[in-house]
Design an enzyme around this catalytic site. Structure first.
Site, PDB file in Angstrom:
ATOM      1  N   ARG A  50       0.717  -0.989   0.032  1.00  0.00           N
ATOM      2  CA  ARG A  50       0.185   0.034  -0.125  1.00  0.00           C
ATOM      3  C   ARG A  50       0.744   1.387  -0.079  1.00  0.00           C
ATOM      4  O   ARG A  50       1.144   1.799   1.010  1.00  0.00           O
ATOM      5  CB  ARG A  50      -1.038  -0.160   1.205  1.00  0.00           C
ATOM      6  CG  ARG A  50      -2.012  -0.999   1.132  1.00  0.00           C
ATOM      7  CD  ARG A  50      -2.600  -1.347   2.442  1.00  0.00           C
ATOM      8  NE  ARG A  50      -3.666  -2.413   2.430  1.00  0.00           N
ATOM      9  CZ  ARG A  50      -4.080  -3.031   3.585  1.00  0.00           C
ATOM     10  NH1 ARG A  50      -3.838  -2.413   4.633  1.00  0.00           N
ATOM     11  NH2 ARG A  50      -4.867  -3.943   3.452  1.00  0.00           N
ATOM     12  N   ASP A  52       2.251   4.947  -0.374  1.00  0.00           N
ATOM     13  CA  ASP A  52       1.884   6.294   0.036  1.00  0.00           C
ATOM     14  C   ASP A  52       1.308   7.095  -1.025  1.00  0.00           C
ATOM     15  O   ASP A  52       1.985   7.011  -2.188  1.00  0.00           O
ATOM     16  CB  ASP A  52       2.619   7.002   1.107  1.00  0.00           C
ATOM     17  CG  ASP A  52       2.790   6.332   2.292  1.00  0.00           C
ATOM     18  OD1 ASP A  52       1.759   5.699   2.722  1.00  0.00           O
ATOM     19  OD2 ASP A  52       3.807   6.661   3.159  1.00  0.00           O
ATOM     20  N   ARG A 198      11.839   5.324   3.393  1.00  0.00           N
ATOM     21  CA  ARG A 198      11.928   7.007   3.510  1.00  0.00           C
ATOM     22  C   ARG A 198      12.659   7.756   4.662  1.00  0.00           C
ATOM     23  O   ARG A 198      13.329   8.570   4.587  1.00  0.00           O
ATOM     24  CB  ARG A 198      10.552   7.695   3.473  1.00  0.00           C
ATOM     25  CG  ARG A 198       9.768   7.611   1.888  1.00  0.00           C
ATOM     26  CD  ARG A 198       8.411   7.952   1.895  1.00  0.00           C
ATOM     27  NE  ARG A 198       8.078   9.484   2.333  1.00  0.00           N
ATOM     28  CZ  ARG A 198       7.099   9.796   2.326  1.00  0.00           C
ATOM     29  NH1 ARG A 198       6.024   8.895   2.386  1.00  0.00           N
ATOM     30  NH2 ARG A 198       6.942  11.093   2.864  1.00  0.00           N
TER      31      ARG A 198
END
Length: 247
Positions: A50, A52, A198
């Site tokens: 999933r 972002d 990230r």
């Protein structure tokens, strides 16, 4: 009834991530629409990752069940005629009816984080890289990154809203390369926590700028506190490159 697996590539810039939500258009929603138009069935795909809002993919994976008589390997061509240009089904194939993209014994995911490192930004790379104007020392970034390979508790490198209880993951390989102004952080592992890649990228950027010495990454890992790591790097630099499954 048969189960079809899709390998999906997309430019995530104009989408609110993968998962269907009420406040914006998502990749999953666009796939559902295209499949419904093609088959006439009320279908909801099940995705492997999933991603972002703003994150891109070359090889995300999704499955759906259908009674359609269209050959599974031809499904990709039919869907691409019904999808926008920034979403492409790279491959379609039939899998066993109980096959699930998230619940497999052996999975390997590869992400890349792209940084455009130059005195001025490149407008042609703004959708697919994170821009850093200050010089980055790639050798120091790689030195700091080396301690992240192997099995570790990555709780320092995940969003505080992570809902999983087990934060131990295995990073098989973490490489950093540079070609001209573009730096690529490539990471492969058995799974990643929410925002993990990230946050790792944001931390290594601080190492590259000289704010952290390379050994600081090991200290952050051992601290097991999100507040010790760097900021979460912007989404536009992140690409889900591949999800590989092994029997």
């Amino acid at each position: 009834m048969k189960r079809i697996r899709l390998t999906v590539a997309y430019d995530g810039t104009d989408y609110c991530g993968w998962q269907v939500q009420p406040n914006g258009v998502t990749i999953e929603e666009m796939l559902n629409r295209a499949i419904r138009k093609l088959t006439g069935e009320d279908i909801q795909v099940i995705g492997a990752s999933r991603t972002d809002s703003g994150v891109h993919a070359l090889g995300n994976v999704a499955v759906f069940d259908t009674n359609s008589t269209i050959p599974p390997e031809r499904m990709s061509y039919a869907l691409n005629q019904r999808l926008p240009e920034d979403i492409v089904v790279v491959r379609s194939e039939e899998v066993p009816k109980d096959w699930h993209p998230r619940y497999q014994d052996r999975i390997r995911k590869t992400y890349e984080y792209h940084i455009y490192n130059a005195p001025v930004p490149n407008p042609l790379r703004r959708r697919y890289t994170s821009y850093v104007s200050f010089p980055l020392d790639v050798e120091k970034m790689q030195e700091g990154a080396s301690c992240l390979e192997g099995e570790h508790d990555f709780v320092s490198f995940c969003n505080v809203r992570t809902q999983v209880e087990d934060t131990v993951r295995t990073v098989e390989k973490l490489e950093i390369s540079r070609e001209g102004p573009e730096i690529v952080i490539r990471i492969t592992g058995n799974g990643f926590l929410y925002n993990m890649v990230r946050i790792i990228a944001g931390t290594l950027i601080r190492v590259g700028r000289g704010f952290y010495p390379p050994k600081k990454v090991q200290e952050i890992l051992e601290a097991r506190r999100r507040t010790e790591a760097g900021v979460t790097a912007p989404p536009e630099g992140l690409v889900l490159v591949e999800i590989a499954y092994f029997s």
